[in-house]
Design a protein around this motif. Structure first.
Motif, mmCIF file in Angstrom:
data_model
loop_
_atom_site.group_PDB
_atom_site.id
_atom_site.type_symbol
_atom_site.label_atom_id
_atom_site.label_comp_id
_atom_site.label_asym_id
_atom_site.label_seq_id
_atom_site.Cartn_x
_atom_site.Cartn_y
_atom_site.Cartn_z
ATOM 1 N N VAL A 12 -19.319 -20.349 4.877
ATOM 2 C CA VAL A 12 -20.464 -20.265 3.965
ATOM 3 C C VAL A 12 -21.155 -21.621 3.858
ATOM 4 N N ALA A 13 -20.350 -22.684 3.759
ATOM 5 C CA ALA A 13 -20.919 -24.028 3.660
ATOM 6 C C ALA A 13 -21.705 -24.381 4.914
ATOM 7 N N VAL A 46 -16.160 -24.209 -9.378
ATOM 8 C CA VAL A 46 -17.267 -23.488 -8.743
ATOM 9 C C VAL A 46 -17.576 -24.205 -7.432
ATOM 10 N N LEU A 47 -17.479 -23.468 -6.335
ATOM 11 C CA LEU A 47 -17.674 -24.091 -5.019
ATOM 12 C C LEU A 47 -19.133 -24.097 -4.579
ATOM 13 N N PHE A 48 -19.901 -23.111 -5.023
ATOM 14 C CA PHE A 48 -21.289 -22.988 -4.580
ATOM 15 C C PHE A 48 -22.207 -22.778 -5.780
ATOM 16 N N LEU A 65 -14.720 -29.571 0.670
ATOM 17 C CA LEU A 65 -15.008 -29.100 2.028
ATOM 18 C C LEU A 65 -14.248 -29.875 3.109
ATOM 19 N N PRO A 66 -14.247 -31.218 3.113
ATOM 20 C CA PRO A 66 -13.486 -31.918 4.170
ATOM 21 C C PRO A 66 -11.981 -31.641 4.093
ATOM 22 N N GLU A 67 -11.461 -31.425 2.882
ATOM 23 C CA GLU A 67 -10.042 -31.099 2.758
ATOM 24 C C GLU A 67 -9.758 -29.734 3.369
ATOM 25 N N ALA A 68 -10.639 -28.773 3.134
ATOM 26 C CA ALA A 68 -10.460 -27.442 3.713
ATOM 27 C C ALA A 68 -10.526 -27.508 5.233
#
Length: 292
Positions: A12-13, A46-48, A65-68
């Motif tokens: 999604v990102a 909340v991610l988005f 995001l970079p951790e994921a």
């Protein structure tokens, strides 16, 4: 948290929306939205930021995001390593080795390095009884053993035979011979260590019984090879010992070393019964290549 949730989050990102992410993943948009909501509830963030026009990362989403991505990359690397381990191209070989003769073990390790460059080899030095017990218990993958005729619960794969050498006083009449047989030595006291290497002791005593009809005449104790040879050369009463080559045949003053013609010592690979796994197959190929 599931890996698929992280994949959906990253998709999604990177795609900039739930619909495009679902299309790139080959699933329905509702599944993506559902899993992202579950991930947000689990993490408590909340991610988005969602509007009618766009979907963008929140501050928390930008940080995570970079951790994921790192977790997904690590999972992919783990899968690649697991596949290599299954194929035998990676992993750890736990092997109990023996000393010498010559550079044979070094050549086996060289073959392994060529045939399976990512395979780690861990060599262990253990007394023969503990060596065999460790293979039975699964603590070792295999063990090289000498003069072992049988090992209950294990398979013994014969690899090679090595000659034995006799050491006796240079002044003894038998030293005039170029080679010796066991029956010629049966009446001479033998320096042999029964405790340190039981299979070798049993091999020698059994061969003497077969050749001369009786066991060895007990001589002074065997300590280590160098000290024993020195004692044979300087003691007033003659005695003898026998040994296999480890790092060349030693030369000691007043001691004659002669090959023994009617007995050799075998080296075998002790493994658990059944078809060998990929790591053992690499080891067997390396052993056979060295003996060609």
């Amino acid at each position: 948290m599931e890996l698929r949730q992280l994949r959906y989050f990253v998709a999604v990102a990177e795609e900039g929306g739930f619909g495009k992410a679902a299309e790139s993943l080959g699933i329905v948009q509702s599944a993506v939205s559902q899993q992202i909501r579950r991930l947000e509830r689990e993490w408590g963030v909340v991610l988005f930021e969602r509007t009618t026009r766009r979907v963008g990362l929140s501050g928390a989403g930008e940080r995570l995001l970079p951790e994921a991505r790192a977790v997904l990359a690590a999972a992919e690397q783990t899968s690649r390593v697991a596949a290599d381990v299954t194929a035998g191209d990676d992993g750890i070989l736990r092997l109990a080795a023996v000393n010498g003769p010559g550079d044979r073990i070094d050549r086996v390790l060289g073959e392994l390095a060529t045939g399976a460059p990512h395979l780690q080899v861990r060599l262990h030095r253990l007394p023969v009884v503990r060596r065999l017990a460790a293979v039975r218990a699964g603590e070792l993958d295999a063990a090289l053993v000498r003069a072992v005729p049988r090992a209950p619960g294990l398979e013994l794969l014969l690899l090679w035979n090595d000659p034995l050498y006799v050491a006796l006083p240079e002044s003894h009449p038998l030293a005039a011979e170029q080679a010796l047989r066991l029956e010629q030595l049966a009446c001479l006291p033998l320096r042999l260590a029964p405790g340190g290497n039981p299979p070798f002791h049993e091999l020698v005593t059994g061969a003497l019984h077969a050749a001369a009809g009786s066991g060895p005449v007990p001589g002074p104790p065997f300590t280590d090879l160098r000290a024993t040879l020195a004692a044979i050369g300087t003691a007033r009463a003659p005695s003898w010992t026998l040994f296999y080559e480890v790092r060349g045949v030693p030369s000691v003053p007043r001691v004659a070393v002669r090959p023994l013609t009617d007995l050799a010592v075998s080296t075998s690979l002790a493994v658990r019964p059944g078809p060998p796994g990929p790591v053992l197959r690499h080891l067997l190929r390396a052993l056979h290549a060295v003996e060609r």
